[in-house]
Design an enzyme around this catalytic site. Structure first.
Site, mmCIF file in Angstrom:
data_model
loop_
_atom_site.group_PDB
_atom_site.id
_atom_site.type_symbol
_atom_site.label_atom_id
_atom_site.label_comp_id
_atom_site.label_asym_id
_atom_site.label_seq_id
_atom_site.Cartn_x
_atom_site.Cartn_y
_atom_site.Cartn_z
ATOM 1 N N SER A 46 0.799 -1.225 0.000
ATOM 2 C CA SER A 46 0.000 0.000 0.000
ATOM 3 C C SER A 46 0.832 1.276 0.000
ATOM 4 C CB SER A 46 -0.934 0.009 1.215
ATOM 5 O OG SER A 46 -1.755 -1.140 1.237
ATOM 6 N N ILE A 48 2.242 2.719 2.460
ATOM 7 C CA ILE A 48 1.763 3.516 3.586
ATOM 8 C C ILE A 48 2.741 3.423 4.752
ATOM 9 C CG2 ILE A 48 -0.102 3.762 5.283
ATOM 10 C CD1 ILE A 48 -0.850 4.495 2.388
ATOM 11 N N HIS A 50 2.332 3.574 8.441
ATOM 12 C CA HIS A 50 1.232 3.510 9.407
ATOM 13 C C HIS A 50 1.583 4.243 10.695
ATOM 14 C CE1 HIS A 50 -1.230 0.677 7.118
ATOM 15 N NE2 HIS A 50 -0.103 0.040 6.825
ATOM 16 N N VAL A 173 18.679 -20.132 -1.741
ATOM 17 C CA VAL A 173 19.112 -21.029 -0.680
ATOM 18 C C VAL A 173 18.379 -22.361 -0.821
ATOM 19 C CG1 VAL A 173 19.136 -21.422 1.813
ATOM 20 C CG2 VAL A 173 19.687 -19.151 0.900
ATOM 21 N N LYS A 253 -6.371 -4.248 7.851
ATOM 22 C CA LYS A 253 -6.841 -2.865 7.944
ATOM 23 C C LYS A 253 -7.909 -2.528 6.925
ATOM 24 C CE LYS A 253 -2.250 -1.691 9.646
ATOM 25 N NZ LYS A 253 -1.723 -3.061 9.506
ATOM 26 N N ILE A 339 6.770 -10.980 8.679
ATOM 27 C CA ILE A 339 6.782 -9.515 8.548
ATOM 28 C C ILE A 339 5.718 -9.101 7.532
ATOM 29 C CG2 ILE A 339 8.196 -7.478 8.210
ATOM 30 C CD1 ILE A 339 9.088 -9.260 10.541
ATOM 31 N N CYS A 445 7.784 3.075 -23.940
ATOM 32 C CA CYS A 445 9.183 3.275 -23.548
ATOM 33 C C CYS A 445 9.969 1.979 -23.397
ATOM 34 C CB CYS A 445 9.276 4.085 -22.263
ATOM 35 S SG CYS A 445 8.518 3.323 -20.812
#
Length: 486
Positions: A46, A48, A50, A173, A253, A339, A445
């Site tokens: 997003s 953002i 927070h 890995v 959210k 995360i 492009c």
């Protein structure tokens, strides 16, 4: 070579850890399975910053969200990247759920979020006229902000690299074992790497890496949570000026509507748990769902101005908190796992936390000549006419416009290619310069950008990719010319 620390993953968390490690004397390396930094979760979110009122108090999410938010102004100044505190609003459209705003406010206070206030219906509509007519009130947090997630991740990685951290791309890995010598031996598709310490910042694959070394009673499970987005043209980028959220649910959210730091309008995300850690496809069902939900809180949403849609994955761990700690039974192996949002916001604080852990565990010595700053790709649009003319006089490539939609010059693309950890693909150029991010979405492009990559890197056109791997643009030739290339 035996490294002191190897970080697995060059997303925003891994890059933040690498930057913090670069403050210290030692040999450090980042292994990344893709061809560039910012190729996974960090590239599709997003955008953002927070404020920190959503995460439950006393969690790592709450602590690192607020700390990361506090660090963002200085970090973005040091790394020369755009950041704006536009403020966020959580909008209530049902009178019976108004008390939930107070609970969110109280949680924010407990988390340390500053300057929040609850707005009445009239106050909310005065601040944001395009809120739904059903608006009953809103929670306002002025410390919320917007940022460019690509530039943040790239900037931290570049800064780490300039300070001596090695980066190894296209290096996946395959296995990790601790040998009798007390060192971690990491087998990859590009050979073996040996290190004293490991940091697992592998995003949606963090559970796979963790489970290679963990005890049977300490396995973790990452669930890829797909979020779909629509990006709207800059023409409607001011439809709202704050980041507008609905009241949150157990899936996150909710669908937000927000300006971007580059002047577009972003709508999303959805939240659907999937099995495929590469499942970044968009769906008609998902896009229709996010449009409906966004329209509940923002009226007259100019959805016909969509220029692209995309999807990203969040690394949702079943405990719904960040996992940042040494793995049980695997000394000197540190997880940075689970995360998900607000991971982008928290990333500087994640880097700080893990850097401090390793400093103390390894007795690392701070460098006397650590470089805290870096300069971003030159942006001629921020210069005066006189300054731009002088720049073009010194380097005519800045007068050759390659991307007309975003007014990106050849000079900017050359800078993106030849800087530390420079671009090697069309998306690598795009994330560093915005060439290809405008209305035509690289329709015009791309061939010209490919010509520059071909010329500057000595890559054949068949070798140039959209984003590494098998995303080749030119698959085969229909004509051949003796003695040369056609």
């Amino acid at each position: 070579m035996v490294y002191d620390v190897i970080v697995i993953g060059a997303g925003v968390s891994g890059s933040a850890v690498a930057r913090e490690l670069s403050r210290y004397e030692g040999n450090f390396c980042v292994l990344e399975k893709c061809e560039d930094v910012c190729e996974g979760t960090s590239k599709a979110n997003s955008a953002i910053v927070h404020a920190g009122f959503d995460a439950h108090t006393d969690t790592l999410m709450a602590k690192l969200n607020v700390r990361g938010n506090e660090m963002m102004d200085e970090l973005c100044r040091d790394l020369d990247i755009p950041f704006k505190r536009n403020g966020s609003m959580v909008v209530c459209i049902y009178k019976e759920t108004l008390p939930e705003l107070q609970k969110l406010y109280d949680r924010g206070v407990a988390n340390g979020v500053k300057d929040m206030r609850i707005l009445s219906r009239s106050e909310a509509l005065e601040m944001e006229p395009n809120l739904s007519d059903s608006t009953e009130g809103a929670l306002y947090a002025p410390t919320g902000g917007i940022i460019c997630p690509f530039r943040l991740c790239i900037a931290m990685a570049e800064n780490a690299n300039e300070n001596g951290v090695d980066f190894r791309f296209n290096t996946k890995v395959e296995n990790i074992k601790k040998h009798e010598d007390g060192l971690w031996h990491i087998r990859t598709n590009n050979g073996e790497y040996i290190t004293k310490y490991v940091v697992n910042a592998a995003g949606v694959y963090a559970d796979t890496i963790h489970n290679m070394v963990s005890m049977d009673d300490d396995k973790i499970k990452i669930i890829p949570r797909r979020g779909e987005y629509c990006l709207l043209d800059k023409e409607v980028g001011n439809h709202v000026t704050h980041t507008v959220f609905p009241q949150p649910s157990k899936f996150g959210k909710g669908v937000l509507v927000s300006p971007t730091v580059h002047g577009n309008l972003i709508v999303g995300p959805t939240a659907v748990d999937i099995d495929d850690p590469e499942g970044t496809n968009t769906t008609a069902e998902g896009i229709n769902d996010l449009i409906t939900k966004a329209s509940d809180h923002v009226k007259n949403l100019p959805i016909k101005k969509v220029i692209t849609s995309f999807a990203g994955l969040r690394a949702h761990e079943v405990c719904h908190d960040f996992i940042i700690k040494e793995v049980k039974g695997a000394d000197h192996f540190i997880d940075v796992a689970g995360i998900e949002s607000p991971g982008l916001t928290a990333s500087p604080a994640i880097g700080e936390m893990v850097g401090n852990m390793l400093r103390d565990m390894m007795q690392l010595k701070a460098k006397e000549n650590w470089i805290a700053t870096r300069k971003d790709v030159v942006d001629p649009s921020g210069l005066s006419i006189e300054e731009r003319n002088e720049l073009i006089k010194k380097n005519p490539a800045y007068g050759n416009i390659i991307c007309r939609c975003e007014s990106i010059s050849e000079g900017e693309i050359l800078d993106a290619i030849h800087r530390p950890l420079g671009a090697r693909s069309l998306d690598g150029v795009k994330r560093r310069t915005r060439a290809g991010m405008g209305r035509c979405q690289a329709g015009f492009c791309s061939p010209r950008t490919m010509e520059i990559l071909h010329r500057e890197l000595g890559l054949s056109y068949e070798e140039i990719t959209k984003s590494g791997g098998h995303s080749n643009i030119v698959v085969e030739r229909t004509k051949h010319q003796k003695g040369g290339e056609q």
